[in-house]
Design an enzyme around this catalytic site. Structure first.
Site, PDB file in Angstrom:
ATOM      1  N   GLY A  21       9.298  -6.117  -6.962  1.00  0.00           N
ATOM      2  CA  GLY A  21      10.369  -5.672  -6.051  1.00  0.00           C
ATOM      3  C   GLY A  21       9.815  -5.458  -4.653  1.00  0.00           C
ATOM      4  O   GLY A  21      10.388  -5.934  -3.656  1.00  0.00           O
ATOM      5  N   HIS A  22       8.686  -4.762  -4.574  1.00  0.00           N
ATOM      6  CA  HIS A  22       8.047  -4.543  -3.269  1.00  0.00           C
ATOM      7  C   HIS A  22       7.601  -5.875  -2.655  1.00  0.00           C
ATOM      8  O   HIS A  22       7.797  -6.114  -1.453  1.00  0.00           O
ATOM      9  CB  HIS A  22       6.801  -3.664  -3.420  1.00  0.00           C
ATOM     10  CG  HIS A  22       7.056  -2.283  -3.919  1.00  0.00           C
ATOM     11  ND1 HIS A  22       6.621  -1.853  -5.145  1.00  0.00           N
ATOM     12  CD2 HIS A  22       7.681  -1.221  -3.349  1.00  0.00           C
ATOM     13  CE1 HIS A  22       6.957  -0.590  -5.321  1.00  0.00           C
ATOM     14  NE2 HIS A  22       7.615  -0.181  -4.250  1.00  0.00           N
TER      15      HIS A  22
HETATM   16  P1  AMP Z   1       9.378   2.810  -3.257  1.00  0.00           P
HETATM   17  O1  AMP Z   1       7.945   2.409  -3.156  1.00  0.00           O
HETATM   18  O2  AMP Z   1       9.841   3.061  -4.654  1.00  0.00           O
HETATM   19  O3  AMP Z   1       9.765   3.886  -2.282  1.00  0.00           O
HETATM   20  O4  AMP Z   1      10.194   1.539  -2.797  1.00  0.00           O
HETATM   21  C1  AMP Z   1       9.972   0.918  -1.556  1.00  0.00           C
HETATM   22  C2  AMP Z   1      11.109  -0.024  -1.277  1.00  0.00           C
HETATM   23  O5  AMP Z   1      11.171  -0.994  -2.307  1.00  0.00           O
HETATM   24  C3  AMP Z   1      12.465   0.682  -1.249  1.00  0.00           C
HETATM   25  O6  AMP Z   1      13.261   0.121  -0.205  1.00  0.00           O
HETATM   26  C4  AMP Z   1      13.030   0.359  -2.609  1.00  0.00           C
HETATM   27  O7  AMP Z   1      14.448   0.363  -2.632  1.00  0.00           O
HETATM   28  C5  AMP Z   1      12.490  -1.042  -2.814  1.00  0.00           C
HETATM   29  N1  AMP Z   1      12.476  -1.384  -4.240  1.00  0.00           N
HETATM   30  C6  AMP Z   1      12.038  -0.601  -5.255  1.00  0.00           C
HETATM   31  N2  AMP Z   1      12.234  -1.231  -6.427  1.00  0.00           N
HETATM   32  C7  AMP Z   1      12.808  -2.418  -6.148  1.00  0.00           C
HETATM   33  C8  AMP Z   1      13.248  -3.522  -6.934  1.00  0.00           C
HETATM   34  N3  AMP Z   1      13.145  -3.525  -8.247  1.00  0.00           N
HETATM   35  N4  AMP Z   1      13.794  -4.582  -6.298  1.00  0.00           N
HETATM   36  C9  AMP Z   1      13.914  -4.591  -4.953  1.00  0.00           C
HETATM   37  N5  AMP Z   1      13.514  -3.586  -4.146  1.00  0.00           N
HETATM   38  C10 AMP Z   1      12.964  -2.520  -4.738  1.00  0.00           C
END
Ligand code: AMP
Length: 265
Positions: A21-22
Site C-alpha cells: 500500500g505504501h
Molecule cells: P500509515 O503508515 O499507516 O500511516 O500509512 C501511510 C499512508 O499509506 C496513509 O495515507 C495510508 O492511508 C496509506 N495506506 C495504508 N494502507 C494502505 C493500503 N492498503 N493501500 C493504500 N494506501 C494505504
C-alpha cells in the site's frame, strides 16, 4: 525546525513498516514527475495512552531500501522530539473528527492533523498522497487543507489489498494465523453489503445482517455504517457514500471501507 525548502515536491507521509500500500503511493507519486519525499515518522501524538505506540512495527533499514527501490528521492525520518517538542499549538478539525475513528480514539485526529501540517510546512510539497484505506483521515486532511488555505494538492489512492481481499496494513502483522484466516471476511462483508445496496435492498437490514455476520465470524464490531462522503454522517443513499467498518479480531483493530458510486458512473 527550519523548513527544508525542497522545491516542487511530491510527498508521501507514512509511519513506516512499509507494505505494498505504501509502495503504491510512492510509485504513483513518482509518476507525478517531481522529486518524491517520503516521511517516516511514527507519530506519537496520534496514539492514545492505551494504544500500541511501543509495539508499532519498525524496520527503518528495510523501509529505506524499499523506498529507494521505488525511486524515492528523499526520506525524511525525524526523531520524535523534532516534531513534538513544541506542543502549544494543535490543529482540531471540527465535525468530521467526532464520530468513528475520532470517537474510538480520542485526540487521534488532532495528532494526525497537527503532524501532517508540520510535515507540510517542512517539506513544502506541491502534491501529497494518501490512501483511501484511512477514509476519515483523507476527509480530515482535505478539510484542514481547504480551511487553512494550504497550498498543496491532495491525491487519494485506492486501497491495496492482499490476494484474499484483506486491506494491507502494518497492523495485520499482529494477527494470529487463525485470525489472519478470518480477517478477509471484513472486505467480503463490505462487498456483499455494497452489492445488496446497489440491488435496492433495505439499507438498515443490510447493515444489521452485516454486523451480525461479522460477529458470527468472531469480530467484535465497533461500527459498520453507511455514511455520506461529504460529512461522514450516517446516510441512507446508494451513491456518493461509503460503507465503513472497524472491528476487532482478538486484540487487533482493523478498519476498512468501500465507497459506493452509482452503478452507471
Ligand atoms: P500509515 O503508515 O499507516 O500511516 O500509512 C501511510 C499512508 O499509506 C496513509 O495515507 C495510508 O492511508 C496509506 N495506506 C495504508 N494502507 C494502505 C493500503 N492498503 N493501500 C493504500 N494506501 C494505504
Amino acid at each position: 525546525m527550519a523548513a527544508a525548502r525542497m522545491p516542487d515536491t511530491a510527498f508521501v507521509p507514512t509511519m513506516g513498516a512499509f507494505h505494498e500500500g505504501h509502495l503504491h503511493l510512492m510509485r504513483e507519486a513518482k509518476k507525478d514527475g517531481r522529486p518524491v519525499c517520503v516521511s517516516l515518522f511514527v507519530n506519537p501524538l496520534q496514539f492514545g495512552p492505551a494504544e500500541d505506540l511501543s509495539r508499532y512495527p519498525r524496520n527503518e533499514q528495510r523501509d529505506f531500501d524499499l523506498a529507494e527501490q521505488q525511486g524515492v528521492d528523499v526520506i525524511f525520518a525525524p526523531v520524535p522530539a523534532e516534531l513534538t517538542d513544541h506542543q502549544n499549538v494543535s490543529i482540531h478539525v471540527k465535525g468530521l473528527t467526532e464520530r468513528w475513528e475520532g470517537a474510538a480514539r480520542p485526540g487521534h485526529f488532532d495528532g494526525v492533523a497537527t503532524i501532517v501540517a508540520k510535515l507540510f510546512n517542512i517539506v513544502l510539497p506541491n502534491v501529497a498522497y494518501f490512501g483511501w484505506k484511512d477514509l476519515q483521515q483523507c476527509l480530515v486532511i482535505r478539510q484542514m487543507v481547504d480551511d487553512l488555505n494550504m497550498p498543496v494538492r491532495l491525491e487519494f489512492l485506492d486501497t491495496v489489498r492482499e490476494s484474499d481481499g484483506l486491506a494491507m496494513s502494518s497492523r495485520n502483522a499482529y494477527l494470529s494465523p487463525e485470525e489472519r484466516e478470518v480477517a478477509p471476511r471484513l472486505y467480503q462483508t463490505l462487498q456483499t453489503a455494497s452489492r445488496e445496496i446497489h440491488a435496492d435492498a433495505d439499507i438498515d437490514g443490510v447493515l444489521h445482517s452485516s454486523r451480525q455476520s461479522l460477529a458470527q465470524s468472531g469480530f467484535v464490531v465497533d461500527y459498520f455504517e453507511l455514511v455520506s462522503l461529504r460529512n461522514l454522517e450516517p446516510i441512507r443513499a446508494r451513491s456518493d457514500c461509503a460503507l465503513i467498518v472497524a472491528a476487532k479480531l482478538g486484540t487487533t483493530r482493523l478498519i476498512d471501507n468501500l465507497r459506493l458510486v452509482s452503478p452507471q458512473t
